[in-house]
Design a protein around this motif. Structure first.
Motif, mmCIF file in Angstrom:
data_model
loop_
_atom_site.group_PDB
_atom_site.id
_atom_site.type_symbol
_atom_site.label_atom_id
_atom_site.label_comp_id
_atom_site.label_asym_id
_atom_site.label_seq_id
_atom_site.Cartn_x
_atom_site.Cartn_y
_atom_site.Cartn_z
ATOM 1 N N THR A 52 -28.223 -49.111 -19.799
ATOM 2 C CA THR A 52 -29.031 -49.183 -18.807
ATOM 3 C C THR A 52 -30.303 -49.785 -19.279
ATOM 4 O O THR A 52 -31.320 -49.254 -20.002
ATOM 5 C CB THR A 52 -28.814 -48.178 -17.712
ATOM 6 O OG1 THR A 52 -29.633 -49.267 -16.172
ATOM 7 C CG2 THR A 52 -30.000 -46.696 -18.187
ATOM 8 N N GLY A 84 -15.929 -49.076 -12.744
ATOM 9 C CA GLY A 84 -17.704 -48.566 -11.354
ATOM 10 C C GLY A 84 -17.585 -49.640 -10.482
ATOM 11 O O GLY A 84 -16.657 -50.090 -10.170
ATOM 12 N N GLN A 87 -23.459 -49.037 -8.303
ATOM 13 C CA GLN A 87 -24.485 -47.940 -8.233
ATOM 14 C C GLN A 87 -23.720 -47.336 -9.709
ATOM 15 O O GLN A 87 -24.870 -46.674 -10.417
ATOM 16 C CB GLN A 87 -23.857 -46.836 -8.027
ATOM 17 C CG GLN A 87 -23.920 -47.454 -6.127
ATOM 18 C CD GLN A 87 -25.923 -47.264 -6.051
ATOM 19 O OE1 GLN A 87 -26.600 -46.905 -6.100
ATOM 20 N NE2 GLN A 87 -25.605 -48.722 -5.364
ATOM 21 N N ASN A 88 -22.935 -47.197 -10.928
ATOM 22 C CA ASN A 88 -21.778 -46.597 -11.862
ATOM 23 C C ASN A 88 -21.427 -47.196 -12.473
ATOM 24 O O ASN A 88 -20.449 -48.284 -11.996
ATOM 25 C CB ASN A 88 -22.243 -45.071 -11.364
ATOM 26 C CG ASN A 88 -20.891 -45.029 -10.306
ATOM 27 O OD1 ASN A 88 -19.970 -45.503 -11.391
ATOM 28 N ND2 ASN A 88 -21.481 -44.328 -9.578
ATOM 29 N N ASN A 90 -18.445 -46.529 -15.722
ATOM 30 C CA ASN A 90 -17.777 -45.298 -16.099
ATOM 31 C C ASN A 90 -16.188 -45.451 -16.791
ATOM 32 O O ASN A 90 -15.807 -46.060 -16.932
ATOM 33 C CB ASN A 90 -16.854 -44.038 -14.762
ATOM 34 C CG ASN A 90 -17.708 -43.523 -13.546
ATOM 35 O OD1 ASN A 90 -18.689 -42.957 -14.197
ATOM 36 N ND2 ASN A 90 -17.341 -43.211 -12.607
ATOM 37 N N LYS A 111 -20.643 -42.237 -18.749
ATOM 38 C CA LYS A 111 -20.890 -42.748 -17.586
ATOM 39 C C LYS A 111 -22.748 -43.340 -17.744
ATOM 40 O O LYS A 111 -23.618 -42.603 -18.408
ATOM 41 C CB LYS A 111 -21.258 -40.843 -16.812
ATOM 42 C CG LYS A 111 -19.805 -40.729 -16.844
ATOM 43 C CD LYS A 111 -20.199 -39.033 -16.243
ATOM 44 C CE LYS A 111 -19.141 -38.608 -16.230
ATOM 45 N NZ LYS A 111 -19.677 -37.319 -14.850
ATOM 46 N N LYS A 113 -25.616 -44.026 -14.408
ATOM 47 C CA LYS A 113 -25.677 -44.072 -13.519
ATOM 48 C C LYS A 113 -27.110 -44.186 -12.996
ATOM 49 O O LYS A 113 -27.071 -42.599 -13.773
ATOM 50 C CB LYS A 113 -25.105 -43.077 -12.742
ATOM 51 C CG LYS A 113 -24.982 -41.554 -13.165
ATOM 52 C CD LYS A 113 -24.280 -40.626 -12.085
ATOM 53 C CE LYS A 113 -24.188 -39.126 -13.036
ATOM 54 N NZ LYS A 113 -23.677 -38.301 -12.446
#
Length: 145
Positions: A52, A84, A87-88, A90, A111, A113
């Motif tokens: 990210t 996902g 927001q996130n 997975n 993950k 997030k």
């Protein structure tokens, strides 16, 4: 030939200038994990990675995962997915190989997030009459606040 070289040089300079003007991430976080298990004629491996970044242009995230399994005789199964929303993300990968009572298993979860990335891989293998061999690998990273 000189015209080609001049045009190539001009294009290269324009590309460099364009790249230098593009907003770059001000901070980023990456994490990943993977592992393999093997026993008898079986083996299973999984891997997962996530990233990210945040900068002037906003935030961006990515994740990837996969796995493989092999058995000299017997059966194998693999699955992987990434899902996902805004927001996130997975990711999950599973791999299993089994030959009678002998088996190998690997699972990876990743993950991404809220500026954090976490990845964990668990592996296990077993032969009849022996204790299962287990291993866990974890990795995490966060964008500094």
């Amino acid at each position: 030939m000189k015209a080609f070289a001049g045009a190539f040089l001009a294009a290269a300079l324009m590309s460099t200038t364009a790249m230098a003007q593009a907003p770059l991430p001000t901070s980023s976080a990456t994490a990943g994990s993977g592992g393999s298990a093997a026993s008898g004629g079986t083996s299973a491996s999984t891997v997962g990675v996530g990233a990210t970044s945040a900068g002037e242009a906003g935030t961006s995230s990515s994740s990837s995962t996969g796995g493989s399994a092999a058995a000299a005789e017997g059966r194998t199964s693999t699955s992987s997915r990434v899902n996902g929303n805004d927001q996130n993300l997975n990711g999950m990968a599973k791999a299993r190989a089994q030959d009678g009572g002998t088996w190998s298993d690997s699972k990876t979860k990743t993950k991404v997030k809220a500026g954090e990335v976490e990845s964990r891989t668990k592996t296990m293998s077993h032969e009849p009459g022996e204790k299962p061999v287990k291993s866990t690998t974890t990795s995490s990273s966060a964008i500094p606040q």
